[in-house]
Scaffold this motif. Structure first.
Motif, PDB file in Angstrom:
ATOM      1  N   PRO A 128     -64.547 -38.052 -57.159  1.00 57.97           N
ATOM      2  CA  PRO A 128     -63.643 -39.169 -57.468  1.00 57.97           C
ATOM      3  C   PRO A 128     -64.368 -40.259 -58.247  1.00 57.97           C
ATOM      4  O   PRO A 128     -65.597 -40.398 -58.162  1.00 57.97           O
ATOM      5  CB  PRO A 128     -63.216 -39.673 -56.082  1.00 57.97           C
ATOM      6  CG  PRO A 128     -63.473 -38.525 -55.156  1.00 57.97           C
ATOM      7  CD  PRO A 128     -64.677 -37.836 -55.707  1.00 57.97           C
ATOM      8  N   VAL A 129     -63.590 -41.042 -59.001  1.00 58.31           N
ATOM      9  CA  VAL A 129     -64.174 -42.029 -59.916  1.00 58.31           C
ATOM     10  C   VAL A 129     -63.466 -43.374 -59.766  1.00 58.31           C
ATOM     11  O   VAL A 129     -62.242 -43.432 -59.591  1.00 58.31           O
ATOM     12  CB  VAL A 129     -64.046 -41.556 -61.384  1.00 58.31           C
ATOM     13  CG1 VAL A 129     -64.597 -42.609 -62.347  1.00 58.31           C
ATOM     14  CG2 VAL A 129     -64.760 -40.222 -61.581  1.00 58.31           C
ATOM     15  N   ILE A 130     -64.243 -44.449 -59.863  1.00 53.98           N
ATOM     16  CA  ILE A 130     -63.693 -45.795 -60.018  1.00 53.98           C
ATOM     17  C   ILE A 130     -64.025 -46.249 -61.432  1.00 53.98           C
ATOM     18  O   ILE A 130     -65.193 -46.263 -61.837  1.00 53.98           O
ATOM     19  CB  ILE A 130     -64.279 -46.774 -58.987  1.00 53.98           C
ATOM     20  CG1 ILE A 130     -63.846 -46.370 -57.585  1.00 53.98           C
ATOM     21  CG2 ILE A 130     -63.840 -48.202 -59.292  1.00 53.98           C
ATOM     22  CD1 ILE A 130     -64.496 -47.187 -56.484  1.00 53.98           C
ATOM     23  N   PHE A 142     -73.361 -35.247 -58.427  1.00 53.01           N
ATOM     24  CA  PHE A 142     -71.925 -35.496 -58.278  1.00 53.01           C
ATOM     25  C   PHE A 142     -71.384 -34.964 -56.952  1.00 53.01           C
ATOM     26  O   PHE A 142     -70.293 -35.376 -56.540  1.00 53.01           O
ATOM     27  CB  PHE A 142     -71.156 -34.862 -59.441  1.00 53.01           C
ATOM     28  CG  PHE A 142     -71.375 -35.561 -60.760  1.00 53.01           C
ATOM     29  CD1 PHE A 142     -70.938 -36.859 -60.958  1.00 53.01           C
ATOM     30  CD2 PHE A 142     -72.027 -34.913 -61.803  1.00 53.01           C
ATOM     31  CE1 PHE A 142     -71.144 -37.504 -62.167  1.00 53.01           C
ATOM     32  CE2 PHE A 142     -72.238 -35.546 -63.012  1.00 53.01           C
ATOM     33  CZ  PHE A 142     -71.797 -36.856 -63.200  1.00 53.01           C
ATOM     34  N   ARG A 143     -72.092 -34.097 -56.296  1.00 51.12           N
ATOM     35  CA  ARG A 143     -71.596 -33.533 -55.039  1.00 51.12           C
ATOM     36  C   ARG A 143     -71.568 -34.611 -53.960  1.00 51.12           C
ATOM     37  O   ARG A 143     -72.586 -35.194 -53.600  1.00 51.12           O
ATOM     38  CB  ARG A 143     -72.471 -32.360 -54.586  1.00 51.12           C
ATOM     39  CG  ARG A 143     -71.955 -31.680 -53.321  1.00 51.12           C
ATOM     40  CD  ARG A 143     -72.721 -30.401 -53.020  1.00 51.12           C
ATOM     41  NE  ARG A 143     -72.315 -29.804 -51.755  1.00 51.12           N
ATOM     42  CZ  ARG A 143     -71.238 -29.064 -51.578  1.00 51.12           C
ATOM     43  NH1 ARG A 143     -70.433 -28.820 -52.602  1.00 51.12           N
ATOM     44  NH2 ARG A 143     -70.937 -28.543 -50.390  1.00 51.12           N
ATOM     45  N   GLY A 144     -70.386 -34.879 -53.434  1.00 50.17           N
ATOM     46  CA  GLY A 144     -70.219 -35.897 -52.407  1.00 50.17           C
ATOM     47  C   GLY A 144     -70.275 -37.312 -52.931  1.00 50.17           C
ATOM     48  O   GLY A 144     -70.309 -38.270 -52.153  1.00 50.17           O
ATOM     49  N   ALA A 145     -70.261 -37.477 -54.256  1.00 52.70           N
ATOM     50  CA  ALA A 145     -70.417 -38.809 -54.842  1.00 52.70           C
ATOM     51  C   ALA A 145     -69.069 -39.468 -55.132  1.00 52.70           C
ATOM     52  O   ALA A 145     -68.093 -38.799 -55.480  1.00 52.70           O
ATOM     53  CB  ALA A 145     -71.208 -38.720 -56.138  1.00 52.70           C
ATOM     54  N   PRO A 185     -67.598 -34.006 -47.729  1.00 54.26           N
ATOM     55  CA  PRO A 185     -67.651 -35.372 -47.183  1.00 54.26           C
ATOM     56  C   PRO A 185     -68.350 -36.321 -48.150  1.00 54.26           C
ATOM     57  O   PRO A 185     -69.187 -35.913 -48.962  1.00 54.26           O
ATOM     58  CB  PRO A 185     -68.457 -35.202 -45.892  1.00 54.26           C
ATOM     59  CG  PRO A 185     -68.335 -33.757 -45.543  1.00 54.26           C
ATOM     60  CD  PRO A 185     -68.249 -33.029 -46.841  1.00 54.26           C
ATOM     61  N   PHE A 186     -68.018 -37.600 -48.044  1.00 56.07           N
ATOM     62  CA  PHE A 186     -68.676 -38.618 -48.864  1.00 56.07           C
ATOM     63  C   PHE A 186     -70.167 -38.665 -48.558  1.00 56.07           C
ATOM     64  O   PHE A 186     -70.587 -38.601 -47.401  1.00 56.07           O
ATOM     65  CB  PHE A 186     -68.050 -39.989 -48.599  1.00 56.07           C
ATOM     66  CG  PHE A 186     -68.835 -41.117 -49.215  1.00 56.07           C
ATOM     67  CD1 PHE A 186     -68.798 -41.339 -50.588  1.00 56.07           C
ATOM     68  CD2 PHE A 186     -69.640 -41.944 -48.424  1.00 56.07           C
ATOM     69  CE1 PHE A 186     -69.530 -42.366 -51.160  1.00 56.07           C
ATOM     70  CE2 PHE A 186     -70.370 -42.974 -48.986  1.00 56.07           C
ATOM     71  CZ  PHE A 186     -70.319 -43.183 -50.362  1.00 56.07           C
TER      72      PHE A 186
END
Length: 360
Positions: free
Chosen positions: A287-289, A256-259, A174-175
């Motif tokens: 995921p990345v923006i 990075f976990r959940g990030a 989850p986020f």
């Protein structure tokens, strides 16, 4: 191939791409350990690192002179060595050493992270002729490789930037939070994130936002970054967690976990340059923006593991965040799938095999 010497006198702490590079390649070196010429502050860390020994043959004070002496010695001896972060200064050192010793600098390998096209690179260009003729130029993107060839480098190879993924493949979670990792830099979009935090404060929005605001240089921020960091810290954004120190490697990776990773990088610099942060994010299923038209953007679009923005504005960044969060499960699953592919492509054994092949 004989034992390979890696030259990087800027390597002095566990954080940053210098240490990550050596750690990754050392993990695949096997019995043939890497010898690393680094800052003396890094000795204890390197001694404990798998596949690595410390080079102590030359005095290591005064970075430019120490680096120059080491390059000259290795060119004359004919031993294989790799300059970890190369530009025209190193190519000119190789050329001068070859000219004065009468040796052929085919043993020199120079790893270029960006095209050598700065004003200093252009000024030193005439002094790089022997390196361009005989030495091996290594690039981690085709754009950098093409630039080197256009400048007259005859031996150019391209290999994915060496990196190691987690031992256990990541799975969707989850986020948890937004994350901007790495030292505070404007070319990585720090100003956009700070402006977005100010706007969200006015909107009373409180998504968890973790930002590393550690120094850009060894002991200070750049003068422009300092003002942006101050504005961010004074924004009053309630979801903000700002970290003014670079975390240990295990903590850095755990973030990075959940990030959802924010990487709205400047197109001018990252069109051809690898981002270690974005590579780490995807290797760990985050995921990345990021910005369209950059190396990070190409990776995100390739796997649909996030969103790329055309305009680098706080509004565009905020809209991209909303898009990913609205479809989090899908983006998270695709980022985890990307992790396995990238772990194979960027495995450091590819670099070691290439260097061995070019030596034979």
């Amino acid at each position: 191939m004989e034992q390979l010497l890696v030259i990087e006198p800027n390597l002095r702490t566990p954080s940053g791409h210098y240490c990550d590079f050596v750690r990754a390649v050392g993990s695949r070196a096997g019995e043939q350990k890497l010898e690393v010429f680094a800052h003396p502050d890094a000795d204890r860390m390197l001694d404990a690192m798998r596949g690595v020994t410390v080079c102590r043959r030359e005095p290591r004070v005064g970075r430019p002179l120490a680096e120059w002496r080491t390059i000259v010695r290795e060119v004359r001896a004919g031993n294989p060595f790799l300059v970890l972060t190369a530009d025209a200064r190193h190519a000119s050192a190789v050329t001068m050493a070859a000219a004065f010793s009468g040796s052929d600098p085919t043993n020199a390998r120079l790893f270029f992270h960006r095209p050598p096209t700065t004003t200093r690179d252009q000024y030193l260009f005439p002094l790089t002729w022997a390196a361009r003729e005989h030495s091996l130029a290594v690039a981690s993107t085709e754009q950098v490789a093409a630039s080197l060839r256009s400048l007259g480098w005859r031996r150019v190879v391209c290999v994915p930037y060496p990196a190691v993924g987690p031992e256990v493949a990541p799975t969707p979670v989850p986020f948890s939070h937004l994350l901007m990792a790495g030292a505070a830099r404007l070319n990585k979009g720090l100003d956009l994130v700070a402006e977005m935090a100010v706007a969200w404060t006015a909107e009373k929005r409180e998504l968890p936002l973790m930002i590393q605001v550690s120094k850009k240089h060894a002991g200070r921020h750049g003068h422009r970054e300092a003002g942006v960091v101050e504005a961010l810290l004074n924004s009053g954004y309630l979801g903000l967690r700002a970290d003014d120190k670079a975390p240990e490697r295990s903590e850095y990776l755990a973030r990075f976990r959940g990030a959802l990773v924010l990487a709205p990088y400047a197109r001018e610099q990252f069109a051809s340059q690898v981002s270690g942060v974005v590579l780490d994010a995807l290797l760990h299923g985050a995921p990345v923006i990021t910005t369209r038209g950059t190396w990070p953007g190409a990776q995100v679009e390739r796997f649909d593991a996030g969103v790329t923005i055309e305009e680098r504005t706080p509004a565009a960044l905020s809209a991209a965040i909303d898009k990913v969060l609205a479809e989090w499960d899908g983006y998270s699953a695709r980022a985890c799938k990307a992790a396995g592919v990238l772990a194979e492509e960027h495995d450091p054994r590819h670099l070691l095999e290439l260097l061995t092949r070019e030596t034979a």
